[in-house]
Scaffold this motif. Structure first.
Motif, PDB file in Angstrom:
ATOM      1  N   GLN A   1       9.294 -47.247  16.279  1.00  0.00           N
ATOM      2  CA  GLN A   1       9.112 -47.123  17.771  1.00  0.00           C
ATOM      3  C   GLN A   1       9.010 -45.808  18.202  1.00  0.00           C
ATOM      4  N   LYS A   2       7.779 -45.315  18.719  1.00  0.00           N
ATOM      5  CA  LYS A   2       7.927 -43.860  19.331  1.00  0.00           C
ATOM      6  C   LYS A   2       7.334 -43.946  20.596  1.00  0.00           C
ATOM      7  N   GLY A   3       7.436 -42.830  21.182  1.00  0.00           N
ATOM      8  CA  GLY A   3       7.007 -42.599  22.878  1.00  0.00           C
ATOM      9  C   GLY A   3       5.773 -42.366  22.645  1.00  0.00           C
ATOM     10  N   ILE A   4       5.074 -41.706  21.704  1.00  0.00           N
ATOM     11  CA  ILE A   4       3.792 -40.982  21.685  1.00  0.00           C
ATOM     12  C   ILE A   4       3.160 -41.555  20.160  1.00  0.00           C
ATOM     13  N   LEU A   5       2.633 -42.422  20.095  1.00  0.00           N
ATOM     14  CA  LEU A   5       2.161 -42.861  18.800  1.00  0.00           C
ATOM     15  C   LEU A   5       0.709 -42.151  18.397  1.00  0.00           C
ATOM     16  N   MET A   6       0.665 -41.923  16.867  1.00  0.00           N
ATOM     17  CA  MET A   6      -0.635 -41.266  16.544  1.00  0.00           C
ATOM     18  C   MET A   6      -1.180 -42.231  15.567  1.00  0.00           C
ATOM     19  N   THR A   7      -2.365 -42.373  15.488  1.00  0.00           N
ATOM     20  CA  THR A   7      -3.190 -42.872  14.539  1.00  0.00           C
ATOM     21  C   THR A   7      -3.279 -42.390  13.268  1.00  0.00           C
ATOM     22  N   ASP A   8      -3.667 -43.021  12.133  1.00  0.00           N
ATOM     23  CA  ASP A   8      -3.814 -42.251  10.781  1.00  0.00           C
ATOM     24  C   ASP A   8      -4.934 -41.215  11.053  1.00  0.00           C
ATOM     25  N   SER A   9      -6.094 -41.390  11.844  1.00  0.00           N
ATOM     26  CA  SER A   9      -7.069 -40.545  12.068  1.00  0.00           C
ATOM     27  C   SER A   9      -6.922 -39.390  12.725  1.00  0.00           C
ATOM     28  N   ALA A  10      -6.011 -39.790  13.783  1.00  0.00           N
ATOM     29  CA  ALA A  10      -5.611 -38.557  14.830  1.00  0.00           C
ATOM     30  C   ALA A  10      -4.607 -37.644  14.342  1.00  0.00           C
ATOM     31  N   LEU A  11      -3.693 -38.019  13.378  1.00  0.00           N
ATOM     32  CA  LEU A  11      -2.739 -37.600  12.632  1.00  0.00           C
ATOM     33  C   LEU A  11      -3.671 -36.319  11.418  1.00  0.00           C
ATOM     34  N   ALA A  12      -4.329 -36.952  10.789  1.00  0.00           N
ATOM     35  CA  ALA A  12      -5.127 -36.273   9.806  1.00  0.00           C
ATOM     36  C   ALA A  12      -6.121 -35.075  10.509  1.00  0.00           C
ATOM     37  N   HIS A  13      -6.547 -35.501  11.651  1.00  0.00           N
ATOM     38  CA  HIS A  13      -7.451 -34.398  12.228  1.00  0.00           C
ATOM     39  C   HIS A  13      -6.396 -33.224  12.896  1.00  0.00           C
ATOM     40  N   VAL A  14      -5.450 -33.471  13.363  1.00  0.00           N
ATOM     41  CA  VAL A  14      -4.351 -32.633  14.068  1.00  0.00           C
ATOM     42  C   VAL A  14      -3.935 -31.871  12.804  1.00  0.00           C
ATOM     43  N   LEU A  15      -3.495 -32.422  11.835  1.00  0.00           N
ATOM     44  CA  LEU A  15      -3.260 -31.769  10.411  1.00  0.00           C
ATOM     45  C   LEU A  15      -4.092 -30.694  10.190  1.00  0.00           C
ATOM     46  N   GLU A  16      -5.246 -31.191  10.093  1.00  0.00           N
ATOM     47  CA  GLU A  16      -6.408 -30.143   9.648  1.00  0.00           C
ATOM     48  C   GLU A  16      -6.583 -29.248  10.605  1.00  0.00           C
ATOM     49  N   LEU A  17      -6.365 -29.312  11.935  1.00  0.00           N
ATOM     50  CA  LEU A  17      -6.753 -28.310  13.013  1.00  0.00           C
ATOM     51  C   LEU A  17      -5.662 -27.379  12.623  1.00  0.00           C
ATOM     52  N   ARG A  18      -4.228 -27.826  12.370  1.00  0.00           N
ATOM     53  CA  ARG A  18      -2.868 -26.993  12.424  1.00  0.00           C
ATOM     54  C   ARG A  18      -3.316 -26.186  10.908  1.00  0.00           C
ATOM     55  N   ALA A  19      -3.660 -26.631   9.969  1.00  0.00           N
ATOM     56  CA  ALA A  19      -3.899 -25.833   8.702  1.00  0.00           C
ATOM     57  C   ALA A  19      -4.844 -24.478   8.980  1.00  0.00           C
ATOM     58  N   LYS A  20      -5.766 -24.622  10.066  1.00  0.00           N
ATOM     59  CA  LYS A  20      -6.769 -23.583  10.478  1.00  0.00           C
ATOM     60  C   LYS A  20      -6.196 -22.607  11.037  1.00  0.00           C
ATOM     61  N   GLN A  21      -4.922 -22.905  11.582  1.00  0.00           N
ATOM     62  CA  GLN A  21      -4.105 -21.921  12.219  1.00  0.00           C
ATOM     63  C   GLN A  21      -3.347 -20.979  11.380  1.00  0.00           C
ATOM     64  N   GLY A  22      -3.056 -21.420  10.013  1.00  0.00           N
ATOM     65  CA  GLY A  22      -2.394 -20.980   8.987  1.00  0.00           C
ATOM     66  C   GLY A  22      -0.911 -20.682   9.338  1.00  0.00           C
ATOM     67  N   ARG A  23      -0.185 -21.348  10.283  1.00  0.00           N
ATOM     68  CA  ARG A  23       1.063 -21.181  10.367  1.00  0.00           C
ATOM     69  C   ARG A  23       1.721 -22.604  10.831  1.00  0.00           C
ATOM     70  N   ASP A  24       2.970 -22.945  10.613  1.00  0.00           N
ATOM     71  CA  ASP A  24       3.872 -23.933  10.877  1.00  0.00           C
ATOM     72  C   ASP A  24       3.788 -24.311  12.537  1.00  0.00           C
ATOM     73  N   LEU A  25       3.118 -25.049  12.975  1.00  0.00           N
ATOM     74  CA  LEU A  25       2.785 -25.501  14.534  1.00  0.00           C
ATOM     75  C   LEU A  25       3.323 -26.821  14.654  1.00  0.00           C
ATOM     76  N   CYS A  26       3.752 -27.227  16.013  1.00  0.00           N
ATOM     77  CA  CYS A  26       4.151 -28.536  16.481  1.00  0.00           C
ATOM     78  C   CYS A  26       3.157 -29.020  17.433  1.00  0.00           C
ATOM     79  N   LEU A  27       2.759 -30.135  17.837  1.00  0.00           N
ATOM     80  CA  LEU A  27       1.824 -30.331  18.743  1.00  0.00           C
ATOM     81  C   LEU A  27       2.435 -30.921  20.045  1.00  0.00           C
ATOM     82  N   ARG A  28       2.292 -30.209  21.124  1.00  0.00           N
ATOM     83  CA  ARG A  28       3.064 -30.335  22.643  1.00  0.00           C
ATOM     84  C   ARG A  28       1.917 -31.311  23.288  1.00  0.00           C
ATOM     85  N   VAL A  29       2.297 -32.437  23.760  1.00  0.00           N
ATOM     86  CA  VAL A  29       1.326 -33.474  24.477  1.00  0.00           C
ATOM     87  C   VAL A  29       2.176 -33.592  25.850  1.00  0.00           C
ATOM     88  N   GLY A  30       1.295 -33.512  26.906  1.00  0.00           N
ATOM     89  CA  GLY A  30       1.885 -33.794  28.195  1.00  0.00           C
ATOM     90  C   GLY A  30       0.968 -34.076  29.251  1.00  0.00           C
TER      91      GLY A  30
END
Length: 123
Positions: free
Chosen positions: A14-43
């Motif tokens: 149970q999580k307050g914000i659920l991510m599908t596999d496809s959303a998580l994969a895309h976000v991780l791909e976008l983060r990799a392009k940033q070249g550093r360890d980042l978190c995702l802030r949703v609001g």
């Protein structure tokens, strides 16, 4: 005839914000392009067609505040402030790479109305 597939959240706990596999994969791909360890802030913030708009951006994990909600997806953190969580708890974040209508999709159980753009809502 077209059939719509429902993507299941990436993890079952149970999580307050659920991510599908496809959303998580895309976000991780976008983060990799940033070249550093980042978190995702949703609001949320005031504005948009329906009164409130979703916000989503990468940020440095050192900016996580003690009162933030933090959800871990196998080492990747999704963060939200407590005020936003009042409006988005239970949100499912999905991603589609469809040519028409693709992109991130927000399914918010707290929204009483959503806009056609898919990025704003009312409660």
């Amino acid at each position: 005839m077209t059939t719509e597939t429902v993507t299941k959240p990436a993890t079952q706990p149970q999580k307050g914000i659920l991510m599908t596999d496809s959303a998580l994969a895309h976000v991780l791909e976008l983060r990799a392009k940033q070249g550093r360890d980042l978190c995702l802030r949703v609001g949320v913030r005031g504005g948009g067609c329906s009164g409130m708009s979703y916000t989503m951006d990468f940020e440095d994990p050192s900016n996580i505040r003690p009162d933030d909600e933090v959800y871990d997806y196998d080492g990747f953190q999704v963060v939200s402030d407590p005020k936003s969580m009042l409006y988005i708890y239970g949100l499912v974040l999905d991603y589609s790479n469809a040519l028409i209508g693709g992109g991130f999709k927000f399914t918010n159980p707290n929204a009483s109305q959503t806009c056609g753009c898919g990025t704003s809502f009312a409660t």
